[in-house]
Design an enzyme around this catalytic site. Structure first.
Site, PDB file in Angstrom:
ATOM      1  N   ILE A  51      12.226  -5.735   3.946  1.00  9.65           N
ATOM      2  CA  ILE A  51      12.579  -7.119   3.566  1.00  9.65           C
ATOM      3  C   ILE A  51      14.030  -7.175   3.090  1.00  9.65           C
ATOM      4  CG2 ILE A  51      11.934  -9.126   2.184  1.00  9.65           C
ATOM      5  CD1 ILE A  51       9.134  -7.895   1.902  1.00  9.65           C
ATOM      6  N   THR A 101       4.746  -9.275  -5.388  1.00  9.29           N
ATOM      7  CA  THR A 101       3.702  -9.390  -4.375  1.00  9.29           C
ATOM      8  C   THR A 101       2.503 -10.201  -4.865  1.00  9.29           C
ATOM      9  OG1 THR A 101       2.016  -8.040  -3.244  1.00  9.29           O
ATOM     10  CG2 THR A 101       2.963  -7.103  -5.195  1.00  9.29           C
ATOM     11  N   TYR A 120      -0.380   0.817  -6.381  1.00  4.07           N
ATOM     12  CA  TYR A 120       0.792   0.014  -5.991  1.00  4.07           C
ATOM     13  C   TYR A 120       0.806  -1.319  -6.731  1.00  4.07           C
ATOM     14  CZ  TYR A 120       3.417  -3.447  -3.282  1.00  4.07           C
ATOM     15  OH  TYR A 120       4.252  -4.473  -2.923  1.00  4.07           O
ATOM     16  N   LYS A 168       2.861   0.295   8.156  1.00  6.25           N
ATOM     17  CA  LYS A 168       2.137  -0.922   7.793  1.00  6.25           C
ATOM     18  C   LYS A 168       1.402  -1.435   9.028  1.00  6.25           C
ATOM     19  CE  LYS A 168       3.951  -0.900   3.618  1.00  6.25           C
ATOM     20  NZ  LYS A 168       5.144  -1.551   3.160  1.00  6.25           N
ATOM     21  N   ARG A 191      -5.704 -11.282   4.860  1.00  6.83           N
ATOM     22  CA  ARG A 191      -4.368 -11.327   4.271  1.00  6.83           C
ATOM     23  C   ARG A 191      -3.712 -12.625   4.699  1.00  6.83           C
ATOM     24  NH1 ARG A 191      -6.572  -7.875   2.028  1.00  6.83           N
ATOM     25  NH2 ARG A 191      -5.975  -5.704   1.639  1.00  6.83           N
ATOM     26  N   ASP A 202     -12.859   3.240   5.493  1.00  8.41           N
ATOM     27  CA  ASP A 202     -12.168   2.199   4.733  1.00  8.41           C
ATOM     28  C   ASP A 202     -11.236   2.802   3.681  1.00  8.41           C
ATOM     29  OD1 ASP A 202     -11.456  -0.340   4.054  1.00  8.41           O
ATOM     30  OD2 ASP A 202     -13.471  -1.011   3.476  1.00  8.41           O
ATOM     31  N   PRO A 212      -9.959   3.343   0.006  1.00  9.36           N
ATOM     32  CA  PRO A 212     -10.651   3.258  -1.294  1.00  9.36           C
ATOM     33  C   PRO A 212     -10.178   2.034  -2.082  1.00  9.36           C
ATOM     34  CG  PRO A 212      -9.604   5.425  -0.993  1.00  9.36           C
ATOM     35  CD  PRO A 212      -9.143   4.559   0.139  1.00  9.36           C
TER      36      PRO A 212
HETATM   37  P1  NAD Z   1      10.115  -1.023   1.881  1.00 10.94           P
HETATM   38  O1  NAD Z   1       9.236   0.102   1.428  1.00 10.94           O
HETATM   39  O2  NAD Z   1      10.276  -1.286   3.323  1.00 10.94           O
HETATM   40  O3  NAD Z   1      11.593  -0.814   1.284  1.00 10.94           O
HETATM   41  C1  NAD Z   1      11.824  -0.398  -0.038  1.00 10.94           C
HETATM   42  C2  NAD Z   1      13.290   0.008  -0.143  1.00 10.94           C
HETATM   43  O4  NAD Z   1      13.533   0.410  -1.507  1.00 10.94           O
HETATM   44  C3  NAD Z   1      13.664   1.207   0.735  1.00 10.94           C
HETATM   45  O5  NAD Z   1      14.886   0.964   1.394  1.00 10.94           O
HETATM   46  C4  NAD Z   1      13.806   2.358  -0.253  1.00 10.94           C
HETATM   47  O6  NAD Z   1      14.770   3.338   0.171  1.00 10.94           O
HETATM   48  C5  NAD Z   1      14.274   1.621  -1.505  1.00 10.94           C
HETATM   49  N1  NAD Z   1      13.958   2.348  -2.729  1.00 10.94           N
HETATM   50  C6  NAD Z   1      12.768   2.922  -3.072  1.00 10.94           C
HETATM   51  N2  NAD Z   1      12.878   3.509  -4.276  1.00 10.94           N
HETATM   52  C7  NAD Z   1      14.140   3.273  -4.716  1.00 10.94           C
HETATM   53  C8  NAD Z   1      14.842   3.600  -5.903  1.00 10.94           C
HETATM   54  N3  NAD Z   1      14.266   4.304  -6.887  1.00 10.94           N
HETATM   55  N4  NAD Z   1      16.132   3.197  -6.038  1.00 10.94           N
HETATM   56  C9  NAD Z   1      16.736   2.491  -5.037  1.00 10.94           C
HETATM   57  N5  NAD Z   1      16.120   2.170  -3.893  1.00 10.94           N
HETATM   58  C10 NAD Z   1      14.835   2.550  -3.736  1.00 10.94           C
HETATM   59  O7  NAD Z   1       9.571  -2.300   1.115  1.00 10.94           O
HETATM   60  P2  NAD Z   1       9.545  -3.822   1.588  1.00 10.94           P
HETATM   61  O8  NAD Z   1       8.331  -4.062   2.382  1.00 10.94           O
HETATM   62  O9  NAD Z   1      10.869  -4.175   2.141  1.00 10.94           O
HETATM   63  O10 NAD Z   1       9.340  -4.536   0.174  1.00 10.94           O
HETATM   64  C11 NAD Z   1      10.473  -4.930  -0.611  1.00 10.94           C
HETATM   65  C12 NAD Z   1       9.965  -5.548  -1.904  1.00 10.94           C
HETATM   66  O11 NAD Z   1       9.166  -6.683  -1.593  1.00 10.94           O
HETATM   67  C13 NAD Z   1       9.079  -4.613  -2.728  1.00 10.94           C
HETATM   68  O12 NAD Z   1       9.404  -4.796  -4.082  1.00 10.94           O
HETATM   69  C14 NAD Z   1       7.664  -5.082  -2.428  1.00 10.94           C
HETATM   70  O13 NAD Z   1       6.812  -4.836  -3.513  1.00 10.94           O
HETATM   71  C15 NAD Z   1       7.883  -6.559  -2.202  1.00 10.94           C
HETATM   72  N6  NAD Z   1       6.919  -7.222  -1.294  1.00 10.94           N
HETATM   73  C16 NAD Z   1       6.665  -6.692  -0.064  1.00 10.94           C
HETATM   74  C17 NAD Z   1       5.783  -7.355   0.797  1.00 10.94           C
HETATM   75  C18 NAD Z   1       5.488  -6.841   2.186  1.00 10.94           C
HETATM   76  O14 NAD Z   1       4.621  -7.393   2.868  1.00 10.94           O
HETATM   77  N7  NAD Z   1       6.181  -5.824   2.679  1.00 10.94           N
HETATM   78  C19 NAD Z   1       5.160  -8.537   0.385  1.00 10.94           C
HETATM   79  C20 NAD Z   1       5.454  -9.046  -0.891  1.00 10.94           C
HETATM   80  C21 NAD Z   1       6.342  -8.384  -1.726  1.00 10.94           C
HETATM   81  P1  TYD Z   2      -0.840  -3.030   4.951  1.00  8.50           P
HETATM   82  O1  TYD Z   2       0.071  -3.387   6.079  1.00  8.50           O
HETATM   83  O2  TYD Z   2      -0.857  -1.613   4.469  1.00  8.50           O
HETATM   84  O3  TYD Z   2      -0.541  -4.041   3.757  1.00  8.50           O
HETATM   85  P2  TYD Z   2      -1.362  -4.286   2.362  1.00  8.50           P
HETATM   86  O4  TYD Z   2      -2.327  -3.211   2.150  1.00  8.50           O
HETATM   87  O5  TYD Z   2      -0.255  -4.277   1.388  1.00  8.50           O
HETATM   88  O6  TYD Z   2      -2.014  -5.635   2.522  1.00  8.50           O
HETATM   89  O7  TYD Z   2      -2.313  -3.400   5.372  1.00  8.50           O
HETATM   90  C1  TYD Z   2      -2.667  -4.721   5.730  1.00  8.50           C
HETATM   91  C2  TYD Z   2      -4.158  -4.735   5.938  1.00  8.50           C
HETATM   92  O8  TYD Z   2      -4.468  -3.919   7.074  1.00  8.50           O
HETATM   93  C3  TYD Z   2      -4.924  -4.157   4.776  1.00  8.50           C
HETATM   94  O9  TYD Z   2      -6.141  -4.893   4.628  1.00  8.50           O
HETATM   95  C4  TYD Z   2      -5.247  -2.751   5.216  1.00  8.50           C
HETATM   96  C5  TYD Z   2      -5.374  -2.882   6.723  1.00  8.50           C
HETATM   97  N1  TYD Z   2      -4.999  -1.678   7.510  1.00  8.50           N
HETATM   98  C6  TYD Z   2      -5.872  -1.176   8.469  1.00  8.50           C
HETATM   99  O10 TYD Z   2      -6.974  -1.728   8.696  1.00  8.50           O
HETATM  100  N2  TYD Z   2      -5.486  -0.078   9.171  1.00  8.50           N
HETATM  101  C7  TYD Z   2      -4.313   0.561   8.947  1.00  8.50           C
HETATM  102  O11 TYD Z   2      -4.026   1.599   9.604  1.00  8.50           O
HETATM  103  C8  TYD Z   2      -3.415   0.022   7.966  1.00  8.50           C
HETATM  104  C9  TYD Z   2      -2.095   0.679   7.684  1.00  8.50           C
HETATM  105  C10 TYD Z   2      -3.805  -1.100   7.270  1.00  8.50           C
END
Ligand code: NAD
Ligand code: TYD
Length: 352
Positions: A11, A132, A158, A197, A222, A289, A291
């Protein structure tokens, strides 16, 4: 200028790319470059003087303080985190270290910097914490979506670590007056998402002829939001959000995992048909599944619509096609990120 943490992640990188496309305000990007961070995502700006990349840890308070003193940003947008639920189950340590302690150190560096700012920069400063919907825990099928006032009930290491960081950010406002903003967003998808993901994993596995692992019965729900919509919401909150407030961000798009994966298969059947003419759905495989798997996330994003006039513009059908198309067109990016570490993770998690 603004300071972004974690701007080489999924993001964060989309946010930096969109930010630099939308205006001329420079960005300092602090990222540790963990397995999830990828500097290649920022390739278009490698010679752009508006993008200053610093490889560093948000827990390094001296580094962050020096950056704040030297560059004097007007805002911090805090993305940096460990973000994968399954990894948090296998090893929560980094989640506690970065998401909780790292956020604490960042808040302290920000508070001291902000305290010394002259007016009107002091009053205009913002600390935007990107969080989140998982902090609210699992909703029952018939429950209304979670509003900002819903009780925090995080269920995974998490989400518990993100919940703790939200509480710290809130407390730094309440106690010290730091002008913070918090956003709680639903599941994102789109370009540059690390293929651990669900969505990018299924695209990659489908193309590689591997199975598409569905946890449990695949009926977990989701709310899915296209990442560019999340980025536009964050820009809007930064611009007009009220200090101390929390805003839910969502796509009004709840879907069961099995439906998400079936849609990806349909798009791939159209864009890149299998040589044997069968559908990619043949590769779907139900596996053990997760945990403590949360059954349903549902977000009520009415406050941000009402107060800040923000709504997502993408539909899932359109944006999932764009996303699949992006992964088909960017094989090099995927190959670069799926290194030895990635293969070890796949082996540990799926045994393949
Ligand atoms: P991501 O795992 O893709 O990226 C995380 C980034 O943070 C990476 O570039 C990593 O190198 C950096 N990072 C990790 N530890 C660090 C540290 N100690 N110091 C500096 N940099 C560090 O995550 P994302 O999916 O891009 O999520 C970004 C933010 O948005 C997170 O805070 C996450 O909780 C939040 N968020 C994500 C989602 C989603 O669907 N991906 C949804 C809602 C909120
Ligand atoms: P994920 O992308 O890991 O996001 P989050 O757990 O933060 O919602 O997973 C999205 C949904 O997909 C979650 O219900 C777990 C499921 N999932 C699977 O069914 N198989 C997989 O291999 C993964 C990574 C996730």
């Amino acid at each position: 200028m603004i300071l972004v943490t974690g701007g080489a992640g999924f993001i964060g990188a989309n946010f930096v790319l969109d930010w630099l496309a939308a205006g001329d305000e420079p960005v300092i990007n602090v990222d540790k470059l963990t397995y999830a961070g990828n500097i290649d995502s920022l390739h278009p700006h490698r010679y752009d003087l508006r993008h200053i990349f610093i490889q560093g840890d948000i827990g390094d308070r001296k580094l962050v303080s020096d950056l704040l003193q030297n560059y004097r940003p007007r805002a911090i947008v805090h993305f940096a985190a460990e973000s994968h639920v399954d990894r948090s189950i296998h090893g929560p340590d980094d989640f506690i270290r970065t998401n909780i302690l790292g956020t604490f150190h960042l808040l302290e560096a920000a508070r001291i910097y902000w305290s010394g700012l002259p007016q009107p920069t002091h009053d205009g400063f913002r600390f935007l914490h990107v969080s989140t919907d998982e902090v609210f825990g699992s909703a029952a099928e018939t429950d209304p979506p979670f509003a900002e006032s819903a009780r925090y009930q995080p269920n995974s290491p998490y989400s518990a670590s993100k919940a703790a960081s939200d509480h710290l950010v809130r407390a730094w406002h309440h106690t010290y007056g730091l002008p913070i903003l918090i956003t709680n967003c639903s599941n994102n998808y789109g370009p540059y998402q690390f293929p651990e993901k669900l969505i990018p994993l299924c695209i990659q596995n489908a193309l590689a002829g591997k199975s598409l692992p569905i946890y449990g019965d695949g009926m977990q729900i989701r709310d899915w939001l296209y990442v560019k919509d999340h980025c536009s919401a964050l820009r809007r909150v930064l611009q007009a959000g009220q200090p101390g407030e929390t805003y839910n961000v969502g796509g009004w798009n709840e879907m069961a995992n099995l439906d998400v994966v079936s849609t990806i298969c349909q798009v791939l059947d159209e864009l890149r048909p299998r040589p044997d003419g069968k559908s990619y759905t043949a590769q779907i495989s139900f596996v053990k599944d997760r945990p403590g798997h949360d059954r349903r996330y549902a977000i009520d994003a009415d406050k941000i619509r009402r107060e800040l006039d923000w709504e997502p513009v993408e539909t899932f059908d359109n944006a999932i096609r764009k996303t699949v198309g992006w992964y088909l067109d960017n094989k090099d990016w995927v190959e670069n990120v799926t290194s030895g570490g990635y293969r070890n993770w796949m082996q540990q998690q799926y045994g393949t």
